[in-house]
Design an enzyme around this catalytic site. Structure first.
Site, PDB file in Angstrom:
ATOM      1  N   ARG A  85       6.033   9.578   1.661  1.00 31.58           N
ATOM      2  CA  ARG A  85       5.795   9.074   0.323  1.00 31.58           C
ATOM      3  C   ARG A  85       5.063  10.900  -0.153  1.00 31.58           C
ATOM      4  O   ARG A  85       5.828  10.927  -1.164  1.00 31.58           O
ATOM      5  CB  ARG A  85       4.850   8.546  -0.805  1.00 31.58           C
ATOM      6  CG  ARG A  85       4.586   6.819  -0.439  1.00 31.58           C
ATOM      7  CD  ARG A  85       4.048   5.571  -0.730  1.00 31.58           C
ATOM      8  NE  ARG A  85       4.399   4.634  -0.906  1.00 31.58           N
ATOM      9  CZ  ARG A  85       4.285   3.778   0.009  1.00 31.58           C
ATOM     10  NH1 ARG A  85       3.481   3.715   1.189  1.00 31.58           N
ATOM     11  NH2 ARG A  85       4.930   2.452  -0.085  1.00 31.58           N
ATOM     12  N   ASP A 145      -0.321  -3.456  -2.408  1.00 27.84           N
ATOM     13  CA  ASP A 145      -0.425  -4.146  -1.200  1.00 27.84           C
ATOM     14  C   ASP A 145      -1.851  -4.990  -0.946  1.00 27.84           C
ATOM     15  O   ASP A 145      -1.297  -6.001  -0.202  1.00 27.84           O
ATOM     16  CB  ASP A 145      -1.128  -2.413  -0.730  1.00 27.84           C
ATOM     17  CG  ASP A 145      -0.093  -1.302  -0.642  1.00 27.84           C
ATOM     18  OD1 ASP A 145       0.651  -1.213   0.328  1.00 27.84           O
ATOM     19  OD2 ASP A 145      -0.561  -1.050  -2.234  1.00 27.84           O
ATOM     20  N   ARG A 148       0.100  -8.774  -1.494  1.00 20.64           N
ATOM     21  CA  ARG A 148       0.886  -8.656  -0.752  1.00 20.64           C
ATOM     22  C   ARG A 148      -0.844  -9.473   0.498  1.00 20.64           C
ATOM     23  O   ARG A 148      -0.155 -10.433   1.485  1.00 20.64           O
ATOM     24  CB  ARG A 148       1.929  -7.297   0.117  1.00 20.64           C
ATOM     25  CG  ARG A 148       1.850  -8.425   1.671  1.00 20.64           C
ATOM     26  CD  ARG A 148       3.411  -7.199   1.898  1.00 20.64           C
ATOM     27  NE  ARG A 148       3.659  -7.548   3.544  1.00 20.64           N
ATOM     28  CZ  ARG A 148       4.586  -8.678   3.221  1.00 20.64           C
ATOM     29  NH1 ARG A 148       5.568  -9.756   2.084  1.00 20.64           N
ATOM     30  NH2 ARG A 148       4.989  -9.111   4.042  1.00 20.64           N
ATOM     31  N   HIS A 172      -2.473   4.725  -1.276  1.00 20.83           N
ATOM     32  CA  HIS A 172      -0.680   3.175  -1.476  1.00 20.83           C
ATOM     33  C   HIS A 172      -0.335   3.805  -0.751  1.00 20.83           C
ATOM     34  O   HIS A 172       0.978   4.939  -1.079  1.00 20.83           O
ATOM     35  CB  HIS A 172      -0.217   3.518  -2.617  1.00 20.83           C
ATOM     36  CG  HIS A 172       1.074   2.780  -2.912  1.00 20.83           C
ATOM     37  ND1 HIS A 172       1.003   1.810  -2.552  1.00 20.83           N
ATOM     38  CD2 HIS A 172       1.982   3.227  -3.247  1.00 20.83           C
ATOM     39  CE1 HIS A 172       1.920   1.304  -2.159  1.00 20.83           C
ATOM     40  NE2 HIS A 172       2.586   1.899  -3.100  1.00 20.83           N
TER      41      HIS A 172
END
Ligand code: ADP
Length: 309
Positions: A85, A145, A148, A172
């Site tokens: 990222r 996240d 999840r 993240h």
């Protein structure tokens, strides 16, 4: 509430679709420098409206964002397979400075909701470029996240994820921190609850859940090139918390004055989200090693952000 979405690729359009299905906006305006794409996405999403909630969905220029309560920024270049990222950073920062000037001119009262990756750095970029107060520039951060994490814990414990209170903190991305020690099921510490229901959280289970949360995006990118449905739904969830002044606790990213000794860095912590944006930030009680991991995550983000200035 009118909601603008700038960048109508996979993430922006998934956010628009999720908003339409959830009834999260009275009007959705899609903006993209690829006008043909924005028009096509608007028409496609509008065709879902008869099966969902009343909502006007259209494409437009920046001037059509006037009066928007929230503008989602999903413009940018897509993450390539295997690309971290953070390597997306400079390409996306350029797009943002152009986009934000126009959004600020045409929708000066809008809260900015940042979706483009690397989302924490882009949130910092957006704060700087916009001149808005920090509580009105919100990155989707670890909302997914965290969802999840809760879902995997719920499955392991045999309970609804809504009864699991657990958060993913920090970046993240690779350095994110699963706050195991602060996790609760109902009102019980997670480990005690797990023993009571006969599903103890062994080192192996913990490692499995940790890897599954941390590697989720990589797995999806390997199979389909990018991720969009989950984040689209997460963005719609944040918009609803703002629109209805829900004061929901969500793990999202804003530039935070101080985290574990690191100043002015955007990262995720549990925060109360309502009409004014971020109302309050909560600092979970962490073990020494979790606090050290959060510090490392904050330092990493700080370094990357500083490299951009
Ligand atoms: P993602 O998977 O993150 O949604 P995409 O590449 O599918 O990535 O979508 C990004 C969108 O952002 C594209 O539709 C692109 O046209 C748009 N975009 C890129 N630069 C700009 C810009 N300067 N202004 C508006 N939209 C932009």
């Amino acid at each position: 509430m009118k909601v603008g979405i700038v960048g109508t690729g996979m993430v922006g359009s998934a956010a628009g679709y999720a908003l339409a299905l959830r009834g999260g906006a009275s009007e959705i305006v899609l903006v993209d420098h690829n006008k043909k794409l924005a028009i096509a996405q608007a028409e496609d999403i509008a065709h879902a409206v008869p099966f969902a909630h009343a909502c006007v969905v259209r494409a437009g220029g920046y001037e059509e964002l006037e009066g928007a309560g929230v503008v989602i920024l999903a413009a940018g270049v897509a993450q390539k397979p295997g690309e971290s990222r953070l390597s997306l950073l400079s390409r996306n920062a350029e797009v943002f400075s152009e986009v934000i000037a126009q959004v600020r001119r045409d929708a000066p009262d809008a809260i900015l909701l940042i979706a483009s990756n690397p989302v924490d750095i882009m949130t910092e970029v957006a704060l700087r470029a916009s001149g808005l107060p920090r509580e009105r520039v919100i990155g989707s951060g670890t909302i997914l996240d965290t969802a999840r994490f809760r879902s995997l814990l719920g499955t392991h414990l045999g309970i609804a994820p809504q009864s699991v209170h657990a958060y993913v903190l920090g970046e993240h991305g690779d350095s994110e921190v699963l706050a195991w020690s602060a996790a609760r099921a109902g009102s019980e510490p997670i480990a005690r609850f797990a023993v009571q229901v006969g599903a103890p959280i062994t080192g192996e289970i913990r490692a499995q859940i940790d890897a599954s949360v941390r590697r989720a995006a990589y797995r999806i990118i390997e199979g389909k090139g990018a991720t969009w449905y989950g984040i689209g739904a997460g963005l719609a969830r944040i918009v609803q918390a703002i629109r209805d002044d829900q004061r929901t606790v969500l793990s999202v990213s804003i530039v935070t004055p101080e985290v574990e000794g690191v100043a002015d860095v955007a990262l995720s912590l549990p925060r109360i989200v309502g009409r004014a944006g971020i109302l309050t930030t909560l600092m979970p009680e962490l073990t020494e090693s979790e606090a050290a991991a959060l510090r490392a995550s904050a330092e990493l983000l700080k370094e990357t952000g500083a490299g951009l200035q």
